[in-house]
Design a protein around this motif. Sequence first.
Motif, PDB file in Angstrom:
ATOM      1  N   ARG A 294      -7.766   5.406  -4.702  1.00 26.36           N
ATOM      2  CA  ARG A 294      -7.156   4.076  -4.786  1.00 26.36           C
ATOM      3  C   ARG A 294      -6.325   3.971  -6.058  1.00 26.36           C
ATOM      4  O   ARG A 294      -5.234   3.418  -6.065  1.00 26.36           O
ATOM      5  CB  ARG A 294      -8.250   3.000  -4.763  1.00 26.36           C
ATOM      6  N   GLY A 295      -6.830   4.544  -7.157  1.00 30.95           N
ATOM      7  CA  GLY A 295      -6.087   4.560  -8.414  1.00 30.95           C
ATOM      8  C   GLY A 295      -4.794   5.356  -8.298  1.00 30.95           C
ATOM      9  O   GLY A 295      -3.750   4.930  -8.805  1.00 30.95           O
ATOM     10  N   TYR A 296      -4.857   6.516  -7.643  1.00 28.52           N
ATOM     11  CA  TYR A 296      -3.635   7.300  -7.413  1.00 28.52           C
ATOM     12  C   TYR A 296      -2.612   6.444  -6.665  1.00 28.52           C
ATOM     13  O   TYR A 296      -1.441   6.394  -7.028  1.00 28.52           O
ATOM     14  CB  TYR A 296      -3.908   8.537  -6.556  1.00 28.52           C
ATOM     15  N   ASN A 297      -3.070   5.783  -5.598  1.00 28.46           N
ATOM     16  CA  ASN A 297      -2.156   5.001  -4.760  1.00 28.46           C
ATOM     17  C   ASN A 297      -1.491   3.877  -5.534  1.00 28.46           C
ATOM     18  O   ASN A 297      -0.297   3.628  -5.378  1.00 28.46           O
ATOM     19  CB  ASN A 297      -2.890   4.458  -3.535  1.00 28.46           C
ATOM     20  N   VAL A 298      -2.254   3.193  -6.372  1.00 28.89           N
ATOM     21  CA  VAL A 298      -1.672   2.108  -7.170  1.00 28.89           C
ATOM     22  C   VAL A 298      -0.614   2.664  -8.112  1.00 28.89           C
ATOM     23  O   VAL A 298       0.493   2.129  -8.213  1.00 28.89           O
ATOM     24  CB  VAL A 298      -2.768   1.342  -7.947  1.00 28.89           C
ATOM     25  N   GLY A 299      -0.934   3.752  -8.800  1.00 22.40           N
ATOM     26  CA  GLY A 299       0.037   4.365  -9.705  1.00 22.40           C
ATOM     27  C   GLY A 299       1.300   4.800  -8.991  1.00 22.40           C
ATOM     28  O   GLY A 299       2.411   4.603  -9.486  1.00 22.40           O
ATOM     29  N   ILE A 300       1.138   5.388  -7.811  1.00 21.30           N
ATOM     30  CA  ILE A 300       2.284   5.847  -7.024  1.00 21.30           C
ATOM     31  C   ILE A 300       3.148   4.661  -6.613  1.00 21.30           C
ATOM     32  O   ILE A 300       4.378   4.698  -6.728  1.00 21.30           O
ATOM     33  CB  ILE A 300       1.810   6.627  -5.783  1.00 21.30           C
ATOM     34  N   LYS A 301       2.521   3.589  -6.137  1.00 20.80           N
ATOM     35  CA  LYS A 301       3.272   2.422  -5.676  1.00 20.80           C
ATOM     36  C   LYS A 301       4.094   1.799  -6.793  1.00 20.80           C
ATOM     37  O   LYS A 301       5.194   1.305  -6.564  1.00 20.80           O
ATOM     38  CB  LYS A 301       2.328   1.385  -5.068  1.00 20.80           C
ATOM     39  N   TYR A 302       3.578   1.827  -8.029  1.00 23.80           N
ATOM     40  CA  TYR A 302       4.291   1.231  -9.155  1.00 23.80           C
ATOM     41  C   TYR A 302       5.230   2.208  -9.853  1.00 23.80           C
ATOM     42  O   TYR A 302       5.962   1.803 -10.759  1.00 23.80           O
ATOM     43  CB  TYR A 302       3.305   0.639 -10.168  1.00 23.80           C
ATOM     44  N   ALA A 303       5.232   3.450  -9.453  1.00 22.14           N
ATOM     45  CA  ALA A 303       6.114   4.436 -10.078  1.00 22.14           C
ATOM     46  C   ALA A 303       7.577   4.069  -9.828  1.00 22.14           C
ATOM     47  O   ALA A 303       7.957   3.732  -8.713  1.00 22.14           O
ATOM     48  CB  ALA A 303       5.816   5.827  -9.529  1.00 22.14           C
TER      49      ALA A 303
ATOM     50  N   GLU B  62      -8.721   6.005   1.122  1.00 26.16           N
ATOM     51  CA  GLU B  62      -9.498   5.263   0.115  1.00 26.16           C
ATOM     52  C   GLU B  62     -10.682   6.056  -0.426  1.00 26.16           C
ATOM     53  O   GLU B  62     -11.242   5.715  -1.447  1.00 26.16           O
ATOM     54  CB  GLU B  62      -9.998   3.946   0.718  1.00 26.16           C
ATOM     55  N   GLY B  63     -11.063   7.105   0.287  1.00 25.59           N
ATOM     56  CA  GLY B  63     -12.192   7.930  -0.153  1.00 25.59           C
ATOM     57  C   GLY B  63     -12.213   9.209   0.651  1.00 25.59           C
ATOM     58  O   GLY B  63     -11.254   9.548   1.345  1.00 25.59           O
ATOM     59  N   ASN B  64     -13.320   9.912   0.580  1.00 26.81           N
ATOM     60  CA  ASN B  64     -13.478  11.134   1.359  1.00 26.81           C
ATOM     61  C   ASN B  64     -13.648  10.794   2.837  1.00 26.81           C
ATOM     62  O   ASN B  64     -14.108   9.712   3.187  1.00 26.81           O
ATOM     63  CB  ASN B  64     -14.683  11.927   0.856  1.00 26.81           C
TER      64      ASN B  64
END
Length: 168
Positions: free
Chosen positions: A3-12, A119-121
């Motif tokens: 979820r953290g990766y996704n947030v960072g990617i979306k705001y990149a 969102e997870g494994n």
Amino acid sequence: VYRGYNVGIKYANTDIVILMNSDNFVSIDWLKNLKKRLTEDCVVSPVLIQPHDTFPNPINKSTCPIVNFGTTLESFTKKESDFVQWAEKYKKDTISIGNPLMPVMLYKWQIELVGYYPEGNIRNKIYSSIKYTGDEYFFRKLLLLGIKHINSNDSIVYHIQEGEKKNK
């Protein structure tokens, strides 16, 4: 973490995204050597060096040698010049099949195309049994769309392996 990766990617605000762990240390030209191999049908990881086998499954030793340059920030700092020298000797201007899954350089549109990380494994029918890690599932989705994952063998990154969790 996904979820953290996704947030960072979306705001990149860039076309290219690099995902890496907080306990990674990079060699000379690691970034330039990843970039030269990034294409529309290819995402790129460096060769990952670790002090011991990975979790939960050991990684192919040809793309993830076990060499101990420290397991904490303090111990790595004492051996950093050894790591840099080792990486310069070890690197090769070649590619191999992508493994391990982090760090990775991708185009942001490639990530958006597959709907980001799960969102997870991904679990089997029995909840305690993991079918795929989130990373494995993500890269499988890329491959289904014809986007391969490779290693740039002249980009070397050292991974302490949960180094920040070891420090109190």
